[in-house]
Design an enzyme around this catalytic site. Sequence first.
Site, PDB file in Angstrom:
ATOM      1  N   HIS A  17     147.980 107.372  56.620  1.00  9.56           N
ATOM      2  CA  HIS A  17     147.660 106.794  58.081  1.00  9.56           C
ATOM      3  C   HIS A  17     145.563 107.288  58.033  1.00  9.56           C
ATOM      4  O   HIS A  17     144.685 107.377  58.303  1.00  9.56           O
ATOM      5  CB  HIS A  17     147.850 107.517  59.241  1.00  9.56           C
ATOM      6  CG  HIS A  17     149.508 107.051  59.721  1.00  9.56           C
ATOM      7  ND1 HIS A  17     150.931 107.432  59.489  1.00  9.56           N
ATOM      8  CD2 HIS A  17     149.363 105.760  59.962  1.00  9.56           C
ATOM      9  CE1 HIS A  17     151.492 106.830  59.138  1.00  9.56           C
ATOM     10  NE2 HIS A  17     150.665 105.568  59.677  1.00  9.56           N
ATOM     11  N   ASP A  68     152.480  98.020  54.037  1.00 14.31           N
ATOM     12  CA  ASP A  68     152.939  96.705  54.944  1.00 14.31           C
ATOM     13  C   ASP A  68     151.940  95.550  54.279  1.00 14.31           C
ATOM     14  O   ASP A  68     150.997  95.244  54.980  1.00 14.31           O
ATOM     15  CB  ASP A  68     152.693  97.596  55.976  1.00 14.31           C
ATOM     16  CG  ASP A  68     153.217  98.464  56.151  1.00 14.31           C
ATOM     17  OD1 ASP A  68     155.139  98.486  56.898  1.00 14.31           O
ATOM     18  OD2 ASP A  68     153.086  99.539  56.265  1.00 14.31           O
ATOM     19  N   VAL A 128     148.912 104.555  49.670  1.00 19.44           N
ATOM     20  CA  VAL A 128     148.893 106.389  48.931  1.00 19.44           C
ATOM     21  C   VAL A 128     150.439 106.605  49.095  1.00 19.44           C
ATOM     22  O   VAL A 128     151.266 106.634  49.541  1.00 19.44           O
ATOM     23  CB  VAL A 128     148.665 107.220  51.066  1.00 19.44           C
ATOM     24  CG1 VAL A 128     148.523 108.410  49.705  1.00 19.44           C
ATOM     25  CG2 VAL A 128     146.696 107.052  50.478  1.00 19.44           C
TER      26      VAL A 128
HETATM   27  O1  PAF Z   1     152.506  99.199  60.864  1.00 21.00           O
HETATM   28  C1  PAF Z   1     152.392  99.648  62.372  1.00 21.00           C
HETATM   29  O2  PAF Z   1     152.300 100.884  61.443  1.00 21.00           O
HETATM   30  C2  PAF Z   1     152.964  98.796  62.743  1.00 21.00           C
HETATM   31  O3  PAF Z   1     153.161  97.282  63.066  1.00 21.00           O
HETATM   32  C3  PAF Z   1     151.111  98.488  63.892  1.00 21.00           C
HETATM   33  C4  PAF Z   1     150.589  97.562  63.149  1.00 21.00           C
HETATM   34  C5  PAF Z   1     151.086 100.021  64.418  1.00 21.00           C
HETATM   35  C6  PAF Z   1     151.805  98.180  65.262  1.00 21.00           C
HETATM   36  O4  PAF Z   1     153.055  98.428  65.862  1.00 21.00           O
END
Ligand code: PAF
Length: 307
Positions: free
Chosen positions: A60, A173, A199
């Site tokens: 993140h 993802d 990462v």
């Molecule tokens: O990847 C994620 O953390 C979630 O699927 C998202 C994109 C925040 C949607 O809830």
Amino acid sequence: MLSIKANFVKNKIIKSIDRKAKIMEIIKKSTDLQKQIIELKKSGKTIGFVPTMGALHNGHISLIKKAKEDCDIVVLSIFVNPKQFGPNEDYNKYPRVHEIDIKICEEENVDFLFLPDEKTFYDEFHLTYVEVEKLSNIHCGKSRPGHFKGVTTVVAKLFNIVLPDKAYFGKKDFQQLIIIKKMVNDLSFPIEIIGCPIVRDFDGLALSSRNKYLTDEERKIALKISQSLNKAKEAILKNEKDASMIYDLILNELNNVDGLKIDYISIVDDKFLESVKTISKNTVILIACFVGKTRLIDNLHCEEFLN
Ligand code: PAF
């Protein structure tokens, strides 16, 4: 009178104090955030958006850093979206660590942290859903019916609140990223979707908030997933381009590992996620496995190492 050099140094210090002194705003109400964003956009500011479900990690943080580089204002949302969890999935136990997440966002100079209330974010009589057909029902969508419909619905709703110019998603993802790009294209959202590299931990494990569920023993087992992808990469670099051979190689690596259950291994193209026979730059290898009760995903996008 200050010399030109002294003035330059002074301005630099003021700028850096300004940046540090800027206090992150935590907003809970959608309309409050939307109003502020509209004003900022009127004054010409560009908005970068990092949607998350919290339990922030270095993956993140890499998205925040990229958004900071590209945009004037960075908004990060934390919302554990009930609509993307199946009835027997981990919605209730998904890690919620707001205090730690807030510190991370402050350290990374996020401008707005959007923290909607889990109970009231969706109207009591919410009836509207966004679904990207076909792409949402294969691979992870097959194992998790309704998951991507929940993801696209919440992402569309968040986009309408945050009104970003650019939005940042991790390539771990991969299917989610492709589905969101398709939604944005099909529904003409004026937003650029930026996919950012996976990462990994020091030993290769792809970072995920769900890694928190793993015991030490399970974490060792989970490593087999990235290791199998590395073996596939080595074979491809040695010119093995037959997808079925690469599939067998990965299957062989993962099949008889105690404590690991393969959900799927898919070797597909990177636009429509359909099976391919021959590996090329546009191929992506998607893997999902259960390690104990934890479902983990990882992938290898061949454009990273093939011309
Ligand atoms: O990847 C994620 O953390 C979630 O699927 C998202 C994109 C925040 C949607 O809830």
